[in-house]
Design an enzyme around this catalytic site. Structure first.
Site, mmCIF file in Angstrom:
data_model
loop_
_atom_site.group_PDB
_atom_site.id
_atom_site.type_symbol
_atom_site.label_atom_id
_atom_site.label_comp_id
_atom_site.label_asym_id
_atom_site.label_seq_id
_atom_site.Cartn_x
_atom_site.Cartn_y
_atom_site.Cartn_z
ATOM 1 C CG ASP A 9 -2.360 0.423 0.857
ATOM 2 O OD1 ASP A 9 -2.510 1.239 -0.063
ATOM 3 O OD2 ASP A 9 -3.313 -0.044 1.510
ATOM 4 C CG ASP A 32 -9.219 1.836 -1.475
ATOM 5 O OD1 ASP A 32 -8.210 1.603 -2.155
ATOM 6 O OD2 ASP A 32 -9.211 1.892 -0.231
#
Length: 399
Positions: free
Chosen positions: A166, A221
């Site tokens: 991430d 996302d």
């Protein structure tokens, strides 16, 4: 008169040239694909499961074991879903006295190695999560920035097969050097580990990540809504020509089965992700999924499009308001086609051969992937009525 004829001929040639330029086969060759990461993985898009979309932070080793069991028991594993990926919140808040990452003692008391052994015993692979910053996005576990070599070797020693990496708490450092550092560390770890970059498309990773990772997020996302899914499909489409064996555009994980969309909307979601050669990472609780969810995730015809060895990402080739045609070439001279109705009412959609990449005179067998029906001797175009928010997906095989 002769001048008018000459001008008309010129216009026809120009239109033909423009049409050829947007065909899938032409578009995919206009941008040279980047060198693939030298780990031999990801020759087709990855398939598996990830904990985040359904469980978020509420994960533990028992859930992961049960998901591995369900992957086998439901038959999904036999269809190619092989990775069981743990997302954020698996680790202890601090590193140990040697600076190593460790599992959270209350939620993963047996340790990650034991969990990897269990997953491997099921014939599956275990993935894990870290971050190219000082702490992960949840801020409750350390990131790997500055610890790339140590963490890569730790993951390898545990038997990890996949790393989702991430982009939170990144100290303002450009993504490319941070991700390149972990890529090199994984290559030197002594184990082949699939590298999934999750920098949200911030620095256009499709243009540089081919030699760094096996997949790279092109968007933020996903949410379990029709609006989110459709917007993300459009954003990912921009980078179609950069995908190929060894490295894939990633529009984020599947929401199929999580309850925010209708069955038809989920079917469209799965069809588009398959056509785009996106990772097929299930995001629902497969222990309790409905029959409709299992039917979508288990469609072997659609999965075969995603896993086709040619490795060319399909893309949008026609649009008339909310009615769209997406297509891409497959092995054996075949083409995958999706007629997608994004509108609020039933509509007729026509896919023309010229937009797909076929000659007007070509005759094909049209295999309807969701019903398994085959229509023979189709020529010139494909016209169907498609329900609202639904799609029809085909493989066209020239005769």
């Amino acid at each position: 008169m002769a001048g008018k004829v000459t001008f008309c001929a010129f216009v026809l040639v120009l239109l033909s040239t423009l049409a050829a330029a947007i065909r899938p086969s032409a578009r995919s060759s206009t941008v040279a694909r980047r060198a693939a990461l030298e780990n031999g993985l990801g020759r087709t898009p990855q398939m598996g499961w990830n904990s985040w979309n359904h469980f978020h932070r509420n994960i533990n080793e028992e859930i992961i074991r049960q998901i591995a069991d369900a992957m086998v028991d439901t038959g999904l594993a036999k269809l190619g879903y092989e990775y069981i990926n743990i997302d954020d919140y698996w680790a202890a808040y601090d590193r140990d006295s040697q600076g190593n990452l460790a599992g959270n003692a209350s939620t993963f008391p047996s340790g990650v190695t034991a969990l990897a052994d269990y997953v491997h015993g099921k014939g599956l692979k275990l993935g894990i999560y870290s971050d190219a910053g000082t702490r992960t996005c949840g801020k409750l576990m350390p990131g790997s920035l500055g610890y790339e070599d140590q963490d890569a070797k730790t993951f390898a020693s545990w038997g990890i097969d996949y790393l989702k990496y991430d982009n939170c708490n990144n100290q303002g450092i450009s993504p490319q050097p941070r991700y390149d550092a972990m890529s090199k560390a994984l290559l030197n770890s002594g184990r082949n580990i699939f590298f999934s970059l999750c920098e949200w498309g911030v620095d256009d990773p499709a243009t540089w990540a081919g030699g760094v990772g096996n997949s790279w997020r092109t968007t933020g996302d996903i949410k379990d809504t029709w609006a989110s899914m459709t917007a993300i499909a459009d954003k990912n489409d921009k980078w179609a020509s950069y995908a190929g064996p060894g490295g894939w555009n990633d529009p984020d994980m599947l929401e199929v089965g999580n309850g925010g969309m209708t069955t038809e909307e989920y079917r469209s979601h799965f069809s588009l992700w398959a056509l785009m050669k996106a990772p097929l990472l299930i995001g629902c609780d497969i222990r309790s999924m409905s029959n409709e969810t299992k039917e979508i995730l288990s469609n072997q015809n659609v999965i075969a499009v995603n896993q086709d060895g040619l490795g060319v990402q399909g893309h949008k080739v026609q649009q008339d308001g909310d009615q769209e045609v997406w297509a891409g070439p497959l092995t054996g001279g075949r083409f995958a086609v999706v007629l997608w109705n994004r509108g609020s009412a039933q509509a007729s959609i026509t896919a023309s051969w010229w937009s797909i990449g076929l000659n007007a005179s070509t005759v094909v067998d049209a295999h309807v992937l969701w019903t398994d029906e085959i229509t023979s001797a189709v020529q010139g175009e494909l016209e169907e009525t498609v329900d609202s928010h639904a799609c029809k997906m085909y493989v066209l095989t020239p005769k």
